[in-house]
Design a protein around this motif. Structure first.
Motif, PDB file in Angstrom:
ATOM      1  N   TYR A 129     -12.776  -2.248  11.758  1.00 30.64           N
ATOM      2  CA  TYR A 129     -13.540  -1.231  12.486  1.00 30.64           C
ATOM      3  C   TYR A 129     -12.813  -0.694  13.720  1.00 30.64           C
ATOM      4  N   GLN A 130     -11.979  -1.512  14.334  1.00 33.58           N
ATOM      5  CA  GLN A 130     -11.474  -1.173  15.661  1.00 33.58           C
ATOM      6  C   GLN A 130      -9.986  -0.828  15.728  1.00 33.58           C
ATOM      7  N   ASP A 131      -9.250  -0.972  14.649  1.00 31.99           N
ATOM      8  CA  ASP A 131      -7.805  -0.738  14.710  1.00 31.99           C
ATOM      9  C   ASP A 131      -7.376   0.272  13.661  1.00 31.99           C
ATOM     10  N   PRO A 132      -7.467   1.560  13.949  1.00 36.01           N
ATOM     11  CA  PRO A 132      -7.114   2.583  12.953  1.00 36.01           C
ATOM     12  C   PRO A 132      -5.629   2.623  12.621  1.00 36.01           C
ATOM     13  N   ILE A 133      -4.800   2.076  13.488  1.00 39.01           N
ATOM     14  CA  ILE A 133      -3.364   2.037  13.189  1.00 39.01           C
ATOM     15  C   ILE A 133      -3.072   0.962  12.149  1.00 39.01           C
ATOM     16  N   ALA A 134      -3.677  -0.213  12.331  1.00 40.23           N
ATOM     17  CA  ALA A 134      -3.461  -1.306  11.386  1.00 40.23           C
ATOM     18  C   ALA A 134      -4.015  -0.976  10.009  1.00 40.23           C
ATOM     19  N   THR A 135      -5.047  -0.152   9.942  1.00 39.79           N
ATOM     20  CA  THR A 135      -5.686   0.153   8.660  1.00 39.79           C
ATOM     21  C   THR A 135      -5.195   1.459   8.043  1.00 39.79           C
ATOM     22  N   TYR A 136      -4.195   2.090   8.639  1.00 37.10           N
ATOM     23  CA  TYR A 136      -3.611   3.300   8.052  1.00 37.10           C
ATOM     24  C   TYR A 136      -2.262   2.927   7.433  1.00 37.10           C
ATOM     25  N   ASN A 137      -2.283   2.737   6.125  1.00 43.38           N
ATOM     26  CA  ASN A 137      -1.076   2.318   5.410  1.00 43.38           C
ATOM     27  C   ASN A 137      -0.868   3.218   4.194  1.00 43.38           C
ATOM     28  N   PRO A 138      -0.295   4.416   4.400  1.00 43.74           N
ATOM     29  CA  PRO A 138      -0.066   5.329   3.274  1.00 43.74           C
ATOM     30  C   PRO A 138       1.023   4.791   2.350  1.00 43.74           C
ATOM     31  N   ALA A 139       0.842   5.033   1.066  1.00 44.20           N
ATOM     32  CA  ALA A 139       1.806   4.540   0.088  1.00 44.20           C
ATOM     33  C   ALA A 139       1.725   5.379  -1.174  1.00 44.20           C
ATOM     34  N   PRO A 140       2.813   5.410  -1.956  1.00 41.48           N
ATOM     35  CA  PRO A 140       2.733   6.053  -3.277  1.00 41.48           C
ATOM     36  C   PRO A 140       1.677   5.359  -4.125  1.00 41.48           C
ATOM     37  N   ILE A 141       1.044   6.096  -5.003  1.00 44.14           N
ATOM     38  CA  ILE A 141      -0.011   5.510  -5.828  1.00 44.14           C
ATOM     39  C   ILE A 141       0.545   4.370  -6.670  1.00 44.14           C
ATOM     40  N   SER A 142       1.850   4.403  -6.947  1.00 44.91           N
ATOM     41  CA  SER A 142       2.460   3.341  -7.751  1.00 44.91           C
ATOM     42  C   SER A 142       2.386   1.993  -7.049  1.00 44.91           C
ATOM     43  N   ASN A 143       2.355   1.977  -5.722  1.00 48.09           N
ATOM     44  CA  ASN A 143       2.206   0.709  -5.003  1.00 48.09           C
ATOM     45  C   ASN A 143       0.899   0.023  -5.368  1.00 48.09           C
ATOM     46  N   LEU A 144      -0.133   0.826  -5.523  1.00 43.87           N
ATOM     47  CA  LEU A 144      -1.437   0.280  -5.875  1.00 43.87           C
ATOM     48  C   LEU A 144      -1.482  -0.116  -7.346  1.00 43.87           C
TER      49      LEU A 144
END
Length: 876
Positions: free
Chosen positions: A417-432
């Protein structure tokens, strides 16, 4: 529609309380003449006008009696200085407690003055201020007086001082774990909607074909919810349709999804089916702006799911684990019993054969063997009878173990809830897709947004993806299937008849987690109106707004907000931890914030065609409540997914108009205030400004301050996640944040078991910083005071022995009045980023020096600490 405007001046009481002795004879003669006239009138037949006037007179007499009773009952026990105040507008202090000195006088007329010594009036004295005696003013004053507990010292326990009377008068209902002014107002709003749904004449002015369609859908939805006899008659049937679809898809017997090689994937199909109906399991997706690149470009966010229990802490508590396991077991048995019953009805086979062939989940259990051989031999001509209860018990244990692993793999809520930097992890869909091969994501996405396969995803917590894959690898398919079924049952059972085993099982869990009295069920109409709001909130909002939010409400509510924005911008110059460069950027962000008040324009609440189109695919048929709920969920989910890859609709809202809430959306840089919260005790367009700025002003300032709290400050004026403060300013803010984390981490509540649970200062830091915005509301009120006073909007209320400054803070504190069961309080501390109500009041005024000054608190008072102990964010 009610007329909330002030009464005309002719309704105000202007006669003096004390008469001149020289006029007594004249007064007696006038009284005699009046009696003669009364006797004369009494002998004449009453005209309709006379009857109306008599009714009005009786109402005024009743209101006067109520006011006099409240007036006489006030016991002013504050040892506070009354008299002249720093602000010239507050030089008149109204005191209702007579002193014991021979020279003291208390004069009560339409203008009330209390003095400590008797002195003759002088021509140069301050003019007496008129007191508002309209019906609205009397009711507002009575509400404040009844809320206050004068036995409490406001400088030591302000929450109890401002709310003790309300708390005594509002014992917690047996069917609720928590109830406060927010819930009380929500009930009032629901009553408005209930009248619209039940009274055909209440919406007779809406004659367009679209309005006819909308109202029919609303009333049909409500009627289906209220038809309890039909719900009981259907039993588990609606739930079993969903459960059977999940099982058939999971087992590959109902092939709806195939991969590029033509192979079916049962887990993918079952999850897509559940997620499209708002039923969370294993993971969740959200469509939101790409805050690192373009906040208005909507992209895919992957996150952890909601759990069967509210937070991961519960999975470590044996008493809650025991209750939850029992609930899961009961749900599994309910499904098994339905299978057996349906098989019996559709087969002429013997009961023993039916029982054996209808076993769910597939037997033997566990599939890897074990000490359960006495239950069955797997259908090979078994030697012993099947023990359904034992089988369900062992399966429930495994489901609980599975969920416990998911909980431990999940990110803590204070970071989520409080750390938008820690929870912003963009990646190629292939990572998922590579990390979680058990799910065929290309086929999964096609369920929601055909031919719209994303090439990029934002993952809130990357370790969870790999952990989920590992957990699935080590878990049998039967346990995963049972987990999916019980998650669906937990979510949907509340829409069944109350006589069903599934409804009663999930209710047991609700009672254990919230402290609700066993078997206590609230008003059905209240529940059904809430369901209408959840499913068709913008449609219901069209008629709610028409009833409650007319005239100048929107204009005056917006003025309070914009005044606070200006006060915030002015305060930036005096903040010791913020340099000029950062202050300029902060001012620009505040100026750029979109302010939305009352109702949305997408869908356009003022346009019935817009509303009808928005809910075109939602059913509202009579007697199909369960299906109506699912229809609304599907409509909502699909609508969200269709926005993937598009630009944000700046006119869209996340809350419906009747909701008692407000929010700040960082990527959109907007603050939103539904009409539902712009009602008493938060706001009324005819209230004195010091009341409105204290109550609704706190809500407005709180949402504005979120733009600069521990998370909001990381988004710039365009909603983009970036460092826009200087390093020096960021370090200064961090010191202030550490201060408030430490302050609130020292607060605790009683857990109801003889122990204490402490507030999570990290989880609540953003909301606690938001509450510090109260000082901006105070400054905004002061800044507009002179013009407001001249316009007659700072009028005094009758019978209140408090200054305007004191009433500002009292109005703030009153909105947080709340009773709560210990179990519900523990749950909120673990899951809610807001602090308990008591600390939202006392913890906030602790950091505002204007509060101590308003109540003349001594330097030793608990809530008037020295500046070095305060966490002051927004200057001195």
């Amino acid at each position: 529609m009610a007329d909330w405007s002030p009464r005309p001046s002719t309704d105000q009481e202007t006669a003096p309380l004390l008469r001149d002795p020289d006029e007594e004879d004249t007064a007696a003669n006038e009284e005699s003449t009046l009696m003669d006239r009364i006797n004369s009138v009494a002998q004449e037949p009453l005209t309709p006008l006379t009857k109306v006037l008599l009714v009005v007179a009786l109402i005024l007499l009743l209101l006067s009696s109520v006011f006099i009773g409240l007036f006489a009952g006030v016991q002013h026990k504050l040892n506070l200085e009354r008299g002249k105040h720093d602000d010239p507008s507050s030089t008149i202090s109204v005191t209702l407690t007579a002193t014991s000195t021979a020279t003291a006088t208390t004069t009560a007329t339409s203008t009330s003055i209390a003095t400590t010594t008797a002195s003759p009036p002088t021509p140069t004295g301050a003019p007496e201020e008129p007191v508002c005696l309209t019906e609205d003013c009397i009711l507002l004053a009575a509400s404040i007086l009844s809320s206050i507990d004068t036995k409490q010292d406001p400088c030591e326990n302000f929450y109890e001082f401002a709310n003790g009377g309300w708390l005594r008068a509002h014992p917690l209902p047996a069917d609720k774990g928590s109830f406060g002014n927010f819930e009380a107002l929500a009930q009032d709003n629901e009553h408005v909607i209930q009248r619209i749904l039940e009274d055909q004449s209440s919406t007779s002015t809406f004659t367009t074909s679209d309005d006819t369609q909308i109202l029919a859908k609303l009333r049909g939805f409500y009627s289906s919810c209220m038809n309890e006899a039909y719900l009981d008659d259907r039993g588990h049937e609606p739930l079993m349709v969903v459960v059977n679809n999940i099982r058939q898809m999971f087992r590959g017997k109902q092939v709806v999804i195939k991969d590029e090689n033509g192979d079916s994937n049962g887990l993918t199909a079952a999850l897509a089916y559940m997620h499209s109906r708002g039923l969370e399991a294993l993971f969740s997706f959200e469509i939101e702006g790409d805050v690192g690149v373009d906040p208005n470009h909507l992209v895919l966010w992957f996150s952890q799911p909601s759990l069967g229990l509210p937070s991961k802490e519960y999975y470590d508590e044996e008493d809650i684990r025991s209750v939850y396991q029992d609930v899961v077991q009961r749900l599994l048995l309910a499904v098994s019993d339905e299978d057996e019953k349906n098989a019996q009805q559709s087969s002429n086979a013997s009961p023993a054969l039916v029982q054996q062939n209808s076993i769910w989940p597939p037997w033997p259990w566990p599939p890897w063997g074990g000490d359960d051989d006495d239950g069955s031999d797997g259908g090979s001509g078994g030697k012993k009878p099947i023990n359904k209860t034992k089988r369900a018990h062992k399966l429930a244990q495994k489901v609980l173990e599975f969920e416990t692993k998911l909980a431990r793999a999940s990110l803590d809520l204070d970071i989520l809830y409080q750390d938008p930097i820690a929870t912003y992890n963009p990646a190629p869909i292939s990572n998922l897709t590579d990390s979680l091969p058990q799910i065929h994501f290309k086929e999964y996405f096609s369920t929601f947004a055909s031919r719209n396969y994303p090439d990029r995803v934002i993952i809130t917590y990357p370790p969870f993806v790999q952990s989920l894959s590992d957990i699935l690898n080590e878990t049998s398919s039967d346990v995963v299937e049972a987990y999916l079924v019980t998650q669906a049952a937990l979510s949907l059972s509340s829409y069944l008849g109350m006589g069903t085993e599934a409804w009663q099982a999930q209710r047991t869990l609700v009672e254990a987690l919230s402290g609700i009295k066993k078997g206590a069920v609230g008003d059905r109409a209240e529940y059904c109106v809430n369901q209408v709001e959840q499913a068709l909130g913008f449609a219901a909002g069209r008629y709610f707004v028409n009833e409650t939010f007319s005239g100048e409400s929107k204009e005056k509510g917006t003025k309070v907000i914009t005044d606070i924005v200006k006060a915030f911008q002015r305060s930036l110059k005096g903040i010791d931890w913020m340099d000029n460069k950062s202050a300029k950027a902060a001012s620009d962000k505040a100026q750029a914030i979109r302010v939305k008040v009352g109702y949305p324009l997408s869908p356009d609440t003022t346009n019935p065609t817009s509303i009808a189109n928005y809910y075109a695919k939602v059913t509202g048929d009579k007697d199909t409540f369960f299906e109506n709920v699912l229809s609304a969920s599907i409509n909502n989910e699909i609508r969200g997914w269709l926005q993937l890859g598009k630009q944000r609709d700046v006119n869209a809202w996340e809350m419906y108009p009747s909701m008692v809430n407000a929010y700040f959306n960082p990527p959109a840089n907007e603050i939103v205030f539904p009409a539902g919260i712009l009602q008493p005790p938060f706001f009324k367009k005819d209230w004195p400004a010091y009341i409105s700025y204290g109550a609704f002003g706190q809500v407005a300032a709180h949402e504005l301050t979120h733009a600069f709290d521990s998370a909001g400050r990381l988004y710039n004026q365009h909603g983009k996640l970036e460092q826009w403060w200087t390093n020096q300013t960021s370090q200064g803010f961090q010191a202030k944040q550490d201060c408030i984390i430490k302050q609130f981490s020292g607060y605790s509540i009683d857990d109801g078991k003889g122990g204490k649970v402490y507030v999570n200062g990290n989880l609540t830091s953003g909301e606690n910083i938001g509450d510090t915005g109260l000082v901006q509301a105070y400054r905004a009120w002061k800044a507009q005071y002179d013009s407001s006073y001249e316009a007659g909007q700072e009028f005094l209320l009758p019978g209140l022995p408090y200054t305007r400054e004191q009433l500002f803070f009292i109005s703030f504190a009153r909105i947080w009045a709340r009773s709560m069961k210990p179990a519900a309080a523990v749950q909120r501390i673990r899951t809610d980023p807001h602090s308990p109500s008591k600390y939202r009041v006392d913890g906030t005024v602790f950091n505002i020096k204007e509060f101590g000054k308003a109540f003349n608190c001594p330097s030793t008072a608990q809530l008037n600490p020295p500046p070095e102990k305060q966490c002051i964010f927004w200057g001195r």
